[in-house]
Design a protein around this motif. Structure first.
Motif, PDB file in Angstrom:
ATOM      1  N   ASP A 145       0.823  -1.204   0.000  1.00 38.57           N
ATOM      2  CA  ASP A 145       0.000   0.000   0.000  1.00 38.57           C
ATOM      3  C   ASP A 145       0.861   1.260   0.000  1.00 38.57           C
ATOM      4  O   ASP A 145       0.527   2.257  -0.651  1.00 38.57           O
ATOM      5  N   GLU A 146       1.980   1.211   0.734  1.00 39.38           N
ATOM      6  CA  GLU A 146       2.863   2.379   0.773  1.00 39.38           C
ATOM      7  C   GLU A 146       3.528   2.617  -0.577  1.00 39.38           C
ATOM      8  O   GLU A 146       3.613   3.761  -1.049  1.00 39.38           O
ATOM      9  N   ARG A 180       1.048   3.929  -3.069  1.00 39.86           N
ATOM     10  CA  ARG A 180       0.753   5.346  -2.810  1.00 39.86           C
ATOM     11  C   ARG A 180       1.856   6.239  -3.373  1.00 39.86           C
ATOM     12  O   ARG A 180       1.575   7.268  -4.006  1.00 39.86           O
ATOM     13  N   LYS A 181       3.107   5.818  -3.158  1.00 39.63           N
ATOM     14  CA  LYS A 181       4.222   6.632  -3.646  1.00 39.63           C
ATOM     15  C   LYS A 181       4.304   6.624  -5.170  1.00 39.63           C
ATOM     16  O   LYS A 181       4.575   7.643  -5.789  1.00 39.63           O
ATOM     17  N   LYS A 238       1.825   5.976  -7.166  1.00 40.50           N
ATOM     18  CA  LYS A 238       0.519   6.328  -7.732  1.00 40.50           C
ATOM     19  C   LYS A 238       0.056   5.299  -8.762  1.00 40.50           C
ATOM     20  O   LYS A 238      -0.483   5.630  -9.821  1.00 40.50           O
ATOM     21  N   VAL A 251      -9.334   5.696   2.161  1.00 42.42           N
ATOM     22  CA  VAL A 251      -8.402   6.661   1.580  1.00 42.42           C
ATOM     23  C   VAL A 251      -9.043   7.234   0.315  1.00 42.42           C
ATOM     24  O   VAL A 251      -9.885   6.586  -0.310  1.00 42.42           O
ATOM     25  N   THR A 294      -8.276   8.907  -3.462  1.00 45.32           N
ATOM     26  CA  THR A 294      -7.267   9.058  -4.512  1.00 45.32           C
ATOM     27  C   THR A 294      -7.809   9.871  -5.679  1.00 45.32           C
ATOM     28  O   THR A 294      -9.011   9.990  -5.845  1.00 45.32           O
TER      29      THR A 294
END
Length: 268
Positions: free
Chosen positions: A86-87, A90-91, A93, A266, A268
């Motif tokens: 997930d991290e 997120r970074k 995208k 979250v 996005t």
């Protein structure tokens, strides 16, 4: 902005524990078949033998250890894999490439396999000792006996399950024929359950024998198993598949339901 739900770090352990409750008798029969020195009894015969000797509840012998294993081994590998995934998503995208999923699945599975070795050993001993008289029950002398095999198996299972499940699900959704629903989760998990079974079965056989053996058996386990022929490493493949595929299906269906209804929100 689009709203998404992410799995929480402990969801993998919870969903695996529920799946273990539903598939534990199959796991017990698999252990009994794998610890036979020669193929003497098949699946149905082994079930009959266990029930005749100890009763129906014996099919759930070692359930407490199995749940402890899921809350150590499975919780750890899911937590590592999904937190890092997930991290990185997120970074970046976007989704991780498949090779990164494989590497992360292998790392998480190896770490989880090591952490869960004591519970795994107790689980194997409790399941196999059902067929022995009380005076021959094994004592737990080395809680990390078979840790190398358990860790290696954990790495392969996690590659087959975590990495392949996510990739399969993404491919199915990208095709546009199905949406993110239970049918998609079911189809993807059945496929990866078969992959995980084939990948890890040889190590699973050796791991089970190591954990169920006397201490002096040690490194001779692989060579002695090999003397029985190549098929020895796939002993109990059918019950392993019958156990692991449903376990995988239940795990991911429960995991997805937890994610969709109780996951972290979250945008996005």
């Amino acid at each position: 902005m689009q709203q998404n739900h992410l799995s929480r770090w402990y969801f993998g352990g919870v969903s695996s524990s529920v799946a273990a409750c539903l598939t534990h008798p199959l796991d017990l029969i698999k252990v009994h078949l794998q610890t036979q020195q020669e193929v003497k009894v098949r699946i149905i015969g082994m079930v009959v033998n266990v029930v005749r000797r100890k009763g129906y509840l014996a099919l759930y012998s070692g359930l407490s250890a199995s749940l402890f294993r899921q809350m150590t081994y499975s919780l750890s590998r899911f937590a590592i894999y999904e937190t890092v995934r997930d991290e990185m998503n997120r970074k970046n995208k976007g989704f991780m490439p498949f090779y990164q999923k494989v590497l992360m699945g292998a790392f998480g599975g190896f770490a989880g396999g090591f952490i869960g070795t004591p519970a795994d050993l107790v689980n194997v001993r409790m399941q196999n000792d059902v067929k022995l008289p009380v005076e021959f029950f094994h004592g737990i002398r080395k809680l990390f006996s078979g840790a190398s095999m358990a860790s290696s198996r954990g790495a392969l299972v996690s590659v087959g399950q975590l990495s392949c499940y996510e990739q399969s699900k993404q491919l199915v959704l990208a095709a546009g024929y199905l949406t993110d629903n239970i049918l998609t989760h079911f189809l993807a998990s059945v496929f990866v359950g078969g992959c995980a079974t084939i990948l890890c079965q040889p190590l699973d056989v050796v791991k089970t024998r190591l954990m169920n053996s006397k201490l002096e058996y040690g490194v001779r386990c692989v060579s002695l198993s090999a003397k029985l022929g190549p098929k020895a490493f796939y002993k109990g493949l059918v019950p392993a598949a019958i156990r692991l595929i449903p376990h995988t299906v239940f795990t991911f269906i429960f995991l997805e339901q937890l994610r969709q209804h109780f996951g972290a929100v979250v945008f996005t």
